[in-house]
Every structure is written in structure tokens, then in C-alpha cells.
Design a protein around this motif. Structure first.
Motif, short mmCIF file in Angstrom:
data_model
loop_
_atom_site.label_atom_id
_atom_site.label_comp_id
_atom_site.label_asym_id
_atom_site.label_seq_id
_atom_site.Cartn_x
_atom_site.Cartn_y
_atom_site.Cartn_z
N ASP A 277 0.82 -1.22 0.00
CA ASP A 277 0.00 0.00 0.00
C ASP A 277 0.85 1.26 0.00
O ASP A 277 0.32 2.36 -0.19
CB ASP A 277 -0.93 0.02 1.22
CG ASP A 277 -1.98 -1.07 1.15
OD1 ASP A 277 -2.39 -1.43 0.03
OD2 ASP A 277 -2.39 -1.57 2.22
N THR B 168 0.86 6.81 2.90
CA THR B 168 -0.21 7.78 2.68
C THR B 168 0.07 9.03 3.51
O THR B 168 0.26 8.94 4.73
CB THR B 168 -1.58 7.21 3.07
OG1 THR B 168 -1.86 6.06 2.27
CG2 THR B 168 -2.67 8.25 2.86
N SER C 223 -1.65 12.33 4.81
CA SER C 223 -3.01 12.85 5.00
C SER C 223 -2.95 14.25 5.60
O SER C 223 -1.99 14.63 6.27
CB SER C 223 -3.80 11.93 5.93
OG SER C 223 -3.90 10.63 5.39
#
Length: 204
Positions: A49, A52, A54
Motif C-alpha cells: 500500500d 499515505t 493525510s
């Protein structure tokens, strides 16, 4: 500026690993190409994944009588980074997650990891990635600590790991993290320019 598909990119980790950490106060890089300080340690494989980033905006919207928006009041913004460290047997991974004082030993003689209720330790973090056409992308986070951690599943169907979220702390200028983007340094030409001396030529 016209559209340019070469400026659209996906990202992959550098071969040796994308995420590194070091003790707080370690000298951090100021570009995407320089070697890291030797105190930085790479944390190995990250789950597929990736990472990320944010954003959490804290703002209030004011409306006038009738419903028209007349003002947006900005109260602050928080950036976080989430990734899953899957080298659970790596002592450095455990030190980054649980703190250096809580991890002792090694795989050969026995690795001991203590999970305590103490405040997570802050570290310096660097994320190194490669974009289209070999462009280097480096995110430098001078100070951040773990602020969230998902469940760790021990099973035969998937790799166990630590899915963590780190939250940077702002410096005196209010900067929490910096992204550097740069083409890799080119290798010097195999043959340097030559200068003529009499009837011969010599590399200089």
C-alpha cells in the motif's frame, strides 16, 4: 504551461528501502540527492500500500443571513504519514515503533521487545522514492512521533507488521516536513575534454 505527461508520476521505493529514521537532532538532508547522515537507519520493506500522507484542516465557515459564505477562518492544519512496516523480525523496526530502550538482543541470541505505556519517542524521518524517468523524491520530517497504530495480525495468510501513523512537529518557522524533487546526478562523461599539446591530445 502546456500539459506534460512526463510530469505525471507514480512512485516506488528506493532499492535499499524507502523509509529511514534517526535520533532526534540528527542532521537532515536539504535536497533529494545527497547521502543520508550515517545515523539514519533504513527500515526495510513497506507493505504494497506504500505510504499515505493525510491532511486534517481545522477551519470554520461563516455565513451571512441568507446563507452566503462570507469568510473562512483557518485554525490550523495537521499532516500525518501512514505506512506499514512489515519486517517485524527486524530489531531496528521494533526500536522505531517501541523505542530504543525497550528493544534488546538480536535474533541469534534472542530479541526482547517491551510494549510499554510510555510516550512514543520522537525521531527524524526521511522517505526516499523514485518517480518517472528516475526523478528522486525525498520527504524530510525533522521530528515526528507515532500517534496511531493499527492492529497487528499474526496469521498464515498475510505478513504481520506494524501499521503506524506518525505526526510531525513544526519547527520555529512552522514547517513540519519538506519535499525535495530532483533529477538524479548524472555520471561524469567517460572521456573528459581534451587539450592539444603539440601533435598529441591528452585527457585533462
Amino acid at each position: 504551461m502546456t500539459q506534460n505527461k512526463n510530469l505525471v508520476s507514480a512512485f516506488r521505493p528506493q532499492t535499499a528501502g524507502a523509509i529511514s529514521y534517526a535520533p532526534l537532532g540528527t542532521k537532515v538532508p536539504t535536497n533529494a540527492v545527497d547521502e543520508l547522515d550515517t545515523k539514519f537507519v533504513k527500515l526495510g520493506y513497506i507493505s504494497e500500500d506504500g505510504m499515505t500522507k493525510s491532511y486534517d484542516f481545522d477551519s470554520d465557515t461563516e455565513k451571512a443571513w441568507g446563507g452566503d459564505v462570507i469568510n473562512n477562518i483557518f485554525n490550523g492544519k495537521t499532516s500525518t504519514f501512514e505506512f506499514k512496516l512489515v519486517e517485524l523480525l527486524n530489531s531496528e523496526v521494533n526500536k522505531a515503533v517501541f523505542g530504543g530502550k525497550n528493544v534488546t538482543g538480536d535474533l541469534e541470541n534472542g530479541l526482547v521487545v517491551k510494549d510499554t505505556n510510555t510516550e512514543p519517542e520522537s525521531f527524524a524521518w526521511v522517505v526516499d522514492m523514485i518517480g518517472k524517468n528516475g526523478v528522486l523524491v525525498r520527504i524530510v520530517i525533522p521530528s515526528a512521533s507515532i500517534t496511531d497504530m493499527d492492529d497487528t495480525t499474526y496469521a498464515t495468510s498475510e505478513s504481520a507488521g506494524y501499521d503506524i501513523t506518525i505526526t510531525p512537529q513544526a519547527n520555529a518557522e512552522g514547517v513540519t516536513n519538506i519535499t525535495y524533487i530532483q533529477k538524479p546526478k548524472t555520471v561524469a562523461a567517460e572521456n573528459a575534454p581534451v587539450a592539444s599539446t603539440g601533435g598529441e591530445t591528452h585527457n585533462v
